[in-house]
Write a protein that holds these residues in place. Structure first.
Motif: not given
Length: 384
Positions: A342-354
C-alpha cells in the motif's frame, strides 16, 4: 500542472464540461465546443428512425451475405457492460446476425460483469470465446504505466482488449466487427488530457516500458498498433467496424431495463464499472491525483441526448460515486493485486505528474488521421 490556472474556472451552461479540460472553448452564450459539436455535427447525422432502420437492415444484409458458409458472420467484443451487451442483443435479435462473442480477460473482471456475460451467452444462444491474457504481463505493464506518472492508466487494459480482438479477427478472417461505441452515451468524448489518448501507440508503450519497466522483455503483452488496425487491417484487408447502436433508439435506462427483463442482466452503478481497475482508476486515481472527472464527460453525453438534466448531473458530480471506506479497500486491493505494498502504491500516487508528452509517441500522426476522419465525415465526435 494538470488544470489550467491561467484562466478562471468556468463550466458550460448547457452541460457540465469545464476548464479542467485546458483546451475547452466557450461561445458568447457560455456553451462549450462539445455541445456545439453535438448540435452542429452529431445530431444532424444521427438517424434512429426509419432512415436508421434502413441503414441497419442494409448493413445486416451485407454482413449476412459475406458470412454465408462461415461459422460466424461477425465478432463482438463483450465486456459485460451496457454498451457491448446491448450491441450483442441488437446484432442477434434485430439484425439477425450470427456473432461470435469475444471476451478478453485481463484480470480485472468484476463478478457482476462475468455474470452478465454468462446471462447473455445463455439468453441469446451464442458462442463465447474468452481470451485470457497472461496476468504477469498485464501486471508488469500496469506497474510500468503507474511509474510513468501519466493520467492514461487505462491504456494498458484497452490495449489488451482491442489487440486481442483484432488479432483474433484477423487470424480467423472475420471481417465484420460489431462495437457498442455510440453517440447516445459517448457523444462527449473525454479530452486526452484526462487520459483519453487516441489509440494503441506502440511507440508510447515501448518508451514507457524502456524507462519504467522492470528491465526484462514483456513479449507476452499483446499489442496491435493503431496504424496497423486502422490502416492495414481496415483499409487494406477490408475489415469493417459497425456501430449499430447509432442506428436504433438507444436510451441508457430503457436498454438496462430491457436487458434486465429479458436476461436477468444486472446494471452497474456507473459506466465502466465492469472492470475493477477502471472503476478504481476513474473514481479514485484520476480525480484525486490529477483533478480529472471522467464522469463529467459521461454525464454531459446524457445531458446532450436528453437522458439527464444538468441539475441532476451537478448533484451527482458533487460527491464521489463510491464511499470513502470502499475506496480505501479498493486502494489496498489494487496494490496487492499488482504486487505492491500500500505504501508503494501511495508513493506512486504522490510521485511527480507527467503526461504522454514526456515519452516518445506518434500522437501527431494519430491526430492527423483522426482529423482526416472528421473531414471525411467518418468520425463525428470532437477529438483533441
Amino acid at each position: 500542472m494538470t488544470i489550467n490556472r491561467l484562466k478562471p474556472y468556468h463550466v458550460c451552461s448547457k452541460c457540465i464540461m469545464d476548464t479542467s479540460d485546458p483546451s475547452i472553448r466557450f461561445d458568447e452564450q457560455g456553451h462549450c465546443d462539445y455541445c456545439n459539436n453535438f448540435d452542429a455535427t452529431i445530431q444532424l447525422n444521427w438517424h434512429t428512425g426509419p432512415e436508421g432502420l434502413r441503414q441497419l437492415d442494409q448493413k445486416a444484409d451485407a454482413i449476412r451475405q459475406e458470412g454465408q458458409g462461415k461459422d460466424f458472420d461477425c465478432i463482438i467484443g463483450l465486456s459485460g457492460g451496457l454498451d457491448s451487451s446491448y450491441a450483442a442483443y441488437i446484432a442477434k435479435e434485430k439484425m439477425g446476425l450470427r456473432p461470435l462473442l469475444f471476451h478478453v480477460d485481463a484480470g480485472w473482471n468484476t463478478d457482476q460483469a462475468v455474470g452478465n456475460i454468462e446471462k447473455l451467452v445463455d439468453g441469446l444462444g451464442l458462442d463465447l470465446y474468452t481470451d485470457v491474457v497472461n496476468w504477469e504481463a498485464v501486471k508488469r505493464m500496469q506497474v510500468a504505466f503507474l511509474r510513468a506518472g501519466i493520467p492514461d492508466q487505462d491504456l494498458v487494459q484497452d490495449a489488451a482488449f482491442f489487440s486481442g480482438l483484432y488479432k483474433f479477427a484477423r487470424k480467423y478472417k472475420i471481417k465484420h466487427i460489431i462495437t457498442g461505441s455510440n453517440f447516445s452515451t459517448e457523444c462527449c468524448r473525454e479530452p486526452e488530457e484526462w487520459g483519453g489518448y487516441l489509440g494503441i501507440d506502440k511507440t508510447l508503450f515501448g518508451d514507457i516500458w524502456a524507462k519504467c519497466g522492470d528491465g526484462q522483455p514483456n513479449d507476452e503483452f499483446p499489442l496491435v498498433d493503431i496504424l496497423v488496425y486502422k490502416v492495414w487491417y481496415q483499409k487494406v484487408l477490408g475489415m469493417k467496424v459497425h456501430h449499430p447502436l447509432n442506428l436504433v433508439p438507444y436510451v441508457k435506462k430503457d436498454a438496462e431495463d430491457e436487458l434486465e427483463s429479458r436476461f436477468g442482466w444486472q446494471r452497474f452503478q456507473h459506466k465502466h464499472h465492469e472492470s475493477r481497475f477502471t472503476r478504481f482508476y476513474e473514481d479514485y486515481w484520476l480525480p484525486r491525483r490529477f483533478g480529472y472527472e471522467k464522469r463529467r464527460a459521461h454525464f454531459s453525453s446524457l445531458i446532450m441526448t436528453g437522458q439527464m438534466t444538468r441539475d441532476q448531473a451537478l448533484d451527482r458530480i458533487s460527491r464521489p460515486e463510491m464511499d470513502e471506506h470502499f475506496l480505501k479497500q479498493e486502494f489496498e486491493y489494487v496494490a496487492h493485486k499488482l504486487g505492491l505494498t500500500v505504501d508503494e502504491l501511495q508513493q506512486l500516487f504522490d510521485s511527480p505528474k507527467k503526461t504522454y508528452r514526456d515519452y516518445k509517441n506518434k500522437r501527431d500522426l494519430i491526430g492527423l488521421g483522426a482529423n482526416l476522419m472528421r473531414k471525411l465525415g467518418l468520425e463525428k465526435r470532437y477529438f483533441r
